[in-house]
Design a protein around this motif. Structure first.
Motif, mmCIF file in Angstrom:
data_model
loop_
_atom_site.group_PDB
_atom_site.id
_atom_site.type_symbol
_atom_site.label_atom_id
_atom_site.label_comp_id
_atom_site.label_asym_id
_atom_site.label_seq_id
_atom_site.Cartn_x
_atom_site.Cartn_y
_atom_site.Cartn_z
ATOM 1 N N ILE A 4 4.342 2.378 -10.407
ATOM 2 C CA ILE A 4 3.038 2.813 -9.890
ATOM 3 C C ILE A 4 3.134 4.302 -9.569
ATOM 4 N N ALA A 5 2.232 5.079 -10.123
ATOM 5 C CA ALA A 5 2.245 6.528 -9.887
ATOM 6 C C ALA A 5 1.857 6.835 -8.447
ATOM 7 N N GLU A 6 2.329 7.988 -7.949
ATOM 8 C CA GLU A 6 1.933 8.429 -6.613
ATOM 9 C C GLU A 6 0.429 8.694 -6.607
ATOM 10 N N PRO A 61 0.802 -1.231 0.000
ATOM 11 C CA PRO A 61 0.000 0.000 0.000
ATOM 12 C C PRO A 61 0.828 1.271 0.000
ATOM 13 N N LEU A 62 1.978 1.246 0.670
ATOM 14 C CA LEU A 62 2.820 2.443 0.681
ATOM 15 C C LEU A 62 3.339 2.763 -0.716
ATOM 16 N N GLU A 63 3.521 1.727 -1.531
ATOM 17 C CA GLU A 63 3.979 1.964 -2.895
ATOM 18 C C GLU A 63 2.884 2.605 -3.743
ATOM 19 N N VAL A 64 1.641 2.345 -3.399
ATOM 20 C CA VAL A 64 0.530 3.008 -4.082
ATOM 21 C C VAL A 64 0.390 4.435 -3.569
ATOM 22 N N ILE A 65 0.537 4.621 -2.278
ATOM 23 C CA ILE A 65 0.405 5.950 -1.686
ATOM 24 C C ILE A 65 1.529 6.877 -2.158
#
Length: 1091
Positions: free
Chosen positions: A732-734, A691-695
């Motif tokens: 993955i974009a911010e 999830p942090l990589e998506v955030i």
């Protein structure tokens, strides 16, 4: 010749007209640019004048120079938020940034919310309570996007209830199962929001592996070498170092937990609750110790629960890696061998997929009616390796005479079905394995000490030597694997502690299934699964052979004259107490003055036992605390449907038994997350998402780096990288926490699984930018000094303002009703649709003419539009806040403040959730706007069919109305239609107006047709084709509706109001068809006239 000249003259005339038209267009454009430059010059002059007034105390000489620079050049620092001290309210930039940036928006708010006490519940409050217990996460974890789903849903619920006037309590906890080291999973800043318990439990057993590996690597010692006390001390070190990390990550997602009530499942209060529960249940006769078959993990050397067993389907002979074995082990093979019969009766052939277990065989079962074996009733076979007599027993329950040879080897100590046969026929139960999976002395000296799968090959060889081997064949099977270690699970008979669940299960079943149900399960289809589980419940094994966990409060009593010295040999020598002193008193009562010694059971309790007590223990039970009196039972349990029995049912059983009531009133079961292709997320596939990589966003290289930090073998690593390249070619974009939360909640409409596409999250991040721009527009139109009036008179507002407030009412009503029915996706859709399609796409566009120039005719409308815009943004942000807490707080704080005596709160977190304002509802206005929207949609559709070079040009449009009432509505809203459809002019015409011959046409509905003026001559044939296609669509809809209404039993099955709605739809379709036909006839006449 004359005809040729005539054609050439027409062409010259046409070219001349085109040149004139082009010249006019160029002149208009130049005039427009000139006007625009003039307007900009005026704005600069006004801005310069304003700056000069503000800077009147500055040096006069540089005043004009500085003002000019400030007007022409923007100061980048004006758009950057100043640094905010930790825990203080966020200091916002002087000007709004031109684009939404999640990392900038989401910083600082949470620490202020927490420090301000917005999340703290008050046990003495008069507000109605609303309580959720967060499934306690752990410090380790395979980072998974699914772990954020629970927190996103629960925080949405809790924020909505908090804003709706409830005394909300959301309790955070840390589970002792999670204090595993980060050696297996090196993501030390891991995210595990409300980790599903089945995943969380895996780490209870990982601690044995992880910490022992650390000890072996650093000190060349096993846990047995260092001893229990030092080993547990090592684990506590990990708790101290990493215990808070995962909880801080929950803050990153915006979870508004009451941190003042944070607890740890092995802290003093929770340990007291676990001990009390065990003692009470034991003394009621509901906890007992017995020898039963359990799932045994030979690596961890402990029993594991059913949910910790993963099953692998094997179709044929397959070689698999097994922990502890150098070479792969063969599975999917059915081995046949013969047992010699006594009295020279020959042999009987049996088959098995686990030939090593034949060392523990104590019987052979046949069907009583099988004629092949009638002569063997009451006879025995002889074990070839130890001479043991194996009685031949008749068992119609187990044996299928049509399968195989019709004879089944029975190993009661190592197979669940055989265990039951052993009980039915009073057979011996012989365990042949040590705790680490080697053959013990019961297996015979020839095989003793061999690993179980090594013994498999040795036994086949020995059978061949004795001439008893009868071959092997492919066999489809399901292989049980420990989800933590990947070891092959071994059914073993072990002395364990069990809970008798029959009575408690009946109460838990009735709580859900009775007419006066105490618990509602959502979605309701899972009530059937609840019924199936609890009607077939077995006693619960609650002991685990670990060192980390709640030590079982039971002591084994020994006497000097005991004949059996083995620990636990006598079933009646156990005593239970809350501590050792109480246990001694209990032993003295039972055994009198006889001298004895006591040793506490080394095992710990299954973590499901402490988890099952969580709703009780977090509120202070067994003490009657203020929290327990105010907040028990809790309001709702939100979790995954896969642990309905393993956790939810046990909480209900223990809550009703020990707490006197159900632990919660509702159970909401969310779907399980899969990747966009519907596959289970797996490290080896490369589709696990942190999830942090998506955030925060991550590059493809960053994703690859995470794989390298794991423990994948080279082949798995290659596959995983290929998967990442395919699914995330650009990384993955911010997206930010808000977009992630909104996407996850929106997905909950998929009842059992979510196929998560990260692009959908990216889409919601882009939507946040739309919200951002809406507020920027508002701030520009409201002005820096705008103060909203104290009240709003809806009846005096312009049409667009009345409409947006009316549909806002509907959005509020739909959102609240969806929340109340736990249809979170519907709630998200209602909010999204209002913001996107009604506020941004229509209202903001419709009111722009009021602000384009200071036209006196728009003074009142402009003022009303300002206030309506402010009301909409204030309500809309509060409506959206439970889903997107960060961006809504930031934007809400930027809205102009109401008058000083207003009741506006200091934060949107504690502001009031919007409610329906009855005087805003206006069905007539909504009907009129529906006509406007439909007309605009038709005109836009006509525009989209123009050549690309002409689509952006404003041009005249017309409508033909078939009723006076519709014509009046359209005339009243010419401004809105012209604005939304980007027209140069708009007019209602009669059906025979000559100008229509130069227009393309679209039928809006049965009352209305829209026309868009073309540059050249009308292509009637093209228009006729469009009408033909429209006619076919309407006829198909009419046919389908008539077919449904003519179906047998329709009138009996369909409620009257639905039938009336269908009749109205049918009538409307017929009227639209008539309009299409009429328009078609007009065009055909036009074609005939041209000819």
């Amino acid at each position: 010749m004359a005809d040729t000249e005539k054609v050439e003259d027409l062409e010259r005339k046409k070219k001349k007209e085109e040149k004139v038209c082009l010249l006019r267009k160029l002149q208009l454009r130049m005039a427009k640019e000139k006007e625009l430059k003039k307007l900009k010059a005026q704005q600069k002059a006004e801005a310069a004048k304003l700056q000069a007034q503000k800077a009147s105390n500055g040096p006069k000489k540089n005043e004009r120079k500085n003002t000019k620079r400030e007007v022409e050049e923007e100061n980048p620092e004006d758009f950057i938020d100043p640094e905010t001290p930790q825990g203080e309210k966020k200091v916002l930039s002087r000007k709004m940034a031109k684009h939404y940036t999640p990392s900038s928006v989401e910083k600082s708010w949470y620490s202020w919310w927490e420090k301000s006490g917005f999340f703290v519940a008050d046990a003495s409050s008069s507000k109605p309570p609303f309580v959720i217990v967060l499934p306690p996460p752990n410090v380790t974890g395979a980072l998974h996007i699914g772990h954020g789903l629970t927190a996103a849903i629960q925080d949405t619920i809790i924020r909505w209830r908090r804003m709706s006037g409830y005394n909300t309590l959301w309790v955070p906890g840390m589970d002792h199962a999670g204090i595993a080291t980060q050696i297996f999973q090196p993501y030390r800043n891991g995210l595990s929001f409300g980790m599903p318990f089945h995943a969380r439990l895996q780490f209870l057993y990982a601690i044995q592996v992880v910490v022992e590996k650390k000890l072996m690597r650093e000190n060349k010692l096993t846990r047995h070498d260092v001893g229990r006390e030092k080993f547990v001390s090592e684990v506590w070190k990990w708790k101290t170092e990493y215990g808070g990390t995962i909880l801080n990550q929950e803050r990153r997602l915006g979870a508004s937990l009451d941190w003042s009530r944070e607890c740890f499942t092995m802290d003093e209060k929770r340990s007291k609750a676990v001990t009390e529960a065990f003692v009470r249940l034991y003394r009621e006769g509901l906890i007992y110790r017995d020898h039963r078959l359990v799932n045994w993990d030979c690596i961890l050397r402990t029993a594991i629960s059913d949910i910790e067993v993963d099953y692998k389907d094997i179709k044929e002979r397959t070689l698999l890696k097994v922990p502890g074995y150098k070479d792969p082990v063969e599975f999917g093979v059915l081995t046949s061998f013969a047992y010699p019969l006594e009295e020279g009766l020959g042999e009987i052939i049996v088959a098995t997929t686990r030939v090593e277990t034949m060392l523990g065989d104590t019987a052979i079962a046949i069907h009583p009616e099988d004629p092949r074996y009638k002569h063997l009733h009451g006879k025995s076979a002889i074990h070839p390796f130890n001479g043991r007599r194996l009685p031949i027993v008749c068992d119609a329950i187990l044996v299928d005479p049509e399968f195989g040879t019709g004879a089944v080897k029975i190993t009661p100590a190592h197979d669940p079905n055989d265990f039951e046969v052993g009980r039915r026929h009073n057979l011996d139960f012989i365990n042949i394995f040590t705790d680490d999976g080697k053959i013990n002395s019961n297996g015979g000296s020839a095989f003793e000490g061999m690993p179980r799968f090594g013994a498999r090959a040795a036994i086949i060889e020995a059978l061949q030597t004795k001439g008893l081997y009868r071959g092997a064949q492919n066999n489809e099977m399901r292989l049980g694997l420990c989800s933590r270690t990947n070891d092959v699970v071994e059914p073993m008979i072990k002395p364990q502690w069990f809970v008798n669940c029959n009575g408690m299960a009946k109460e838990a079943l009735d709580a859900v299934m009775d007419d006066n149900k105490k618990i509602e399960i959502i979605p309701k289809q899972y009530a059937a699964e609840w019924k199936r589980w609890l009607e077939n419940i077995r006693d619960w094994c609650i002991s685990r052979q670990l060192w980390w966990g709640h030590r079982i409060p039971a002591w084994y009593v020994t006497f000097e004259d005991d004949e059996l010295r083995e620990f636990g040999a006598y079933k009646d020598h156990w005593v239970v107490g809350r501590d050792e002193e109480e246990a001694k008193l209990e032993a003295s009562k039972i055994f009198g003055a006889k001298k004895f010694k006591m040793v506490q059971d080394p095992d710990v309790l299954d973590t499901w036992f402490s988890s099952g007590l969580f709703p009780l223990s977090v509120l202070g039970w067994p003490d009657c605390t203020e929290d327990f009196k105010a907040f028990y039972p809790t309001s709702v349990l939100e979790t995954g449907h896969d642990i309905l029995f393993f956790w939810v049912a046990r909480m209900v059983m223990l809550g009703m038994k020990l707490g006197g009531d159900v632990p919660f009133r509702k159970v909401y079961l969310h779907p399980m997350i899969r990747d966009a292709h519907g596959r289970k997320m797996s490290k080896s596939l490369g589709n696990v998402i942190d999830p942090l990589e998506v955030i925060n966003g991550v590059s493809l290289e960053g994703l690859h780096k995470r794989l390298l930090e794991g423990n994948l073998d080279p082949n798995e690593l290659t596959t995983a990288k290929e998967g990442q390249v395919k699914d995330f070619p650009n990384g993955i974009a911010e997206c930010g926490a808000d977009a992630l939360r909104f996407a996850l909640v929106s997905y909950t409409a998929q009842s059992d699984r979510i196929n998560l596409d990260i692009q959908r999250v990216v889409g919601y991040r882009q939507w946040c930018n739309k919200l951002w721009n809406a507020i920027r527009f508002a701030m520009n139109k409201l002005g820096d000094d705008y103060v909203p009036p104290a009240s709003l008179a809806a009846e005096s507002l312009p049409f667009s303002c009345k409409w947006i407030l009316s549909v806002l009412n509907k959005a509020i009503s739909k959102t609240v009703s969806s929340f109340e029915s736990y249809e979170f996706s519907d709630a998200a859709t209602a909010v999204y649709s209002w913001w996107q399609f009604q506020l941004c796409d229509i209202f903001i566009e419709a009111i722009k003419p009021y602000f384009n120039a200071e036209d006196p005719q728009f003074d009142n409308s402009r003022s009303a539009a300002r206030y309506t815009l402010w009301v909409c943004l204030d309500n809309g942000l509060r409506l959206l806040h439970p889903f997107m807490p960060f961006v809504t707080e930031e934007l809400w704080q930027r809205l102009p403040q109401a008058a000083e005596n207003s009741s506006r709160k200091e934060s949107i977190v504690i502001s009031e959730y919007p409610s329906v304002v009855e005087e805003w509802t206006n069905e007539n206005i909504e009907y009129e706007m529906d006509l406007v929207e439909s007309t605009v949609k038709s005109l836009r559709s006509l525009r989209s069919k123009l050549p690309p070079s002409e689509r952006n040009d404003r041009r005249p449009a017309f409508v033909v109305c078939h009723t006076d009432a519709v014509a009046e509505i359209i005339r009243n809203h010419e401004l809105e239609i012209s604005t939304l459809a980007a027209l140069s002019s708009f007019e209602v015409l009669a059906e025979n107006d000559a100008r229509l011959a130069e227009c393309s046409v679209d039928v809006v509905n049965e009352h209305l047709s829209a026309y868009l003026q073309l540059r050249g001559a009308l292509n009637a044939e093209v228009e006729l084709q469009k009408l033909s296609k429209k006619r076919e669509e309407l006829q198909k809809q009419q046919q389908n509706l008539k077919q449904m209404m003519d179906a047998a039993g329709y009138k009996q099955k369909v409620p009257p109001h639905v039938h009336e709605e269908n009749m109205a739809k049918l009538e409307k379709l017929m009227q639209e068809l008539e309009v299409v036909e009429e328009t078609n006839r007009s065009l055909e006449q036009m074609v005939l006239g041209d000819n």
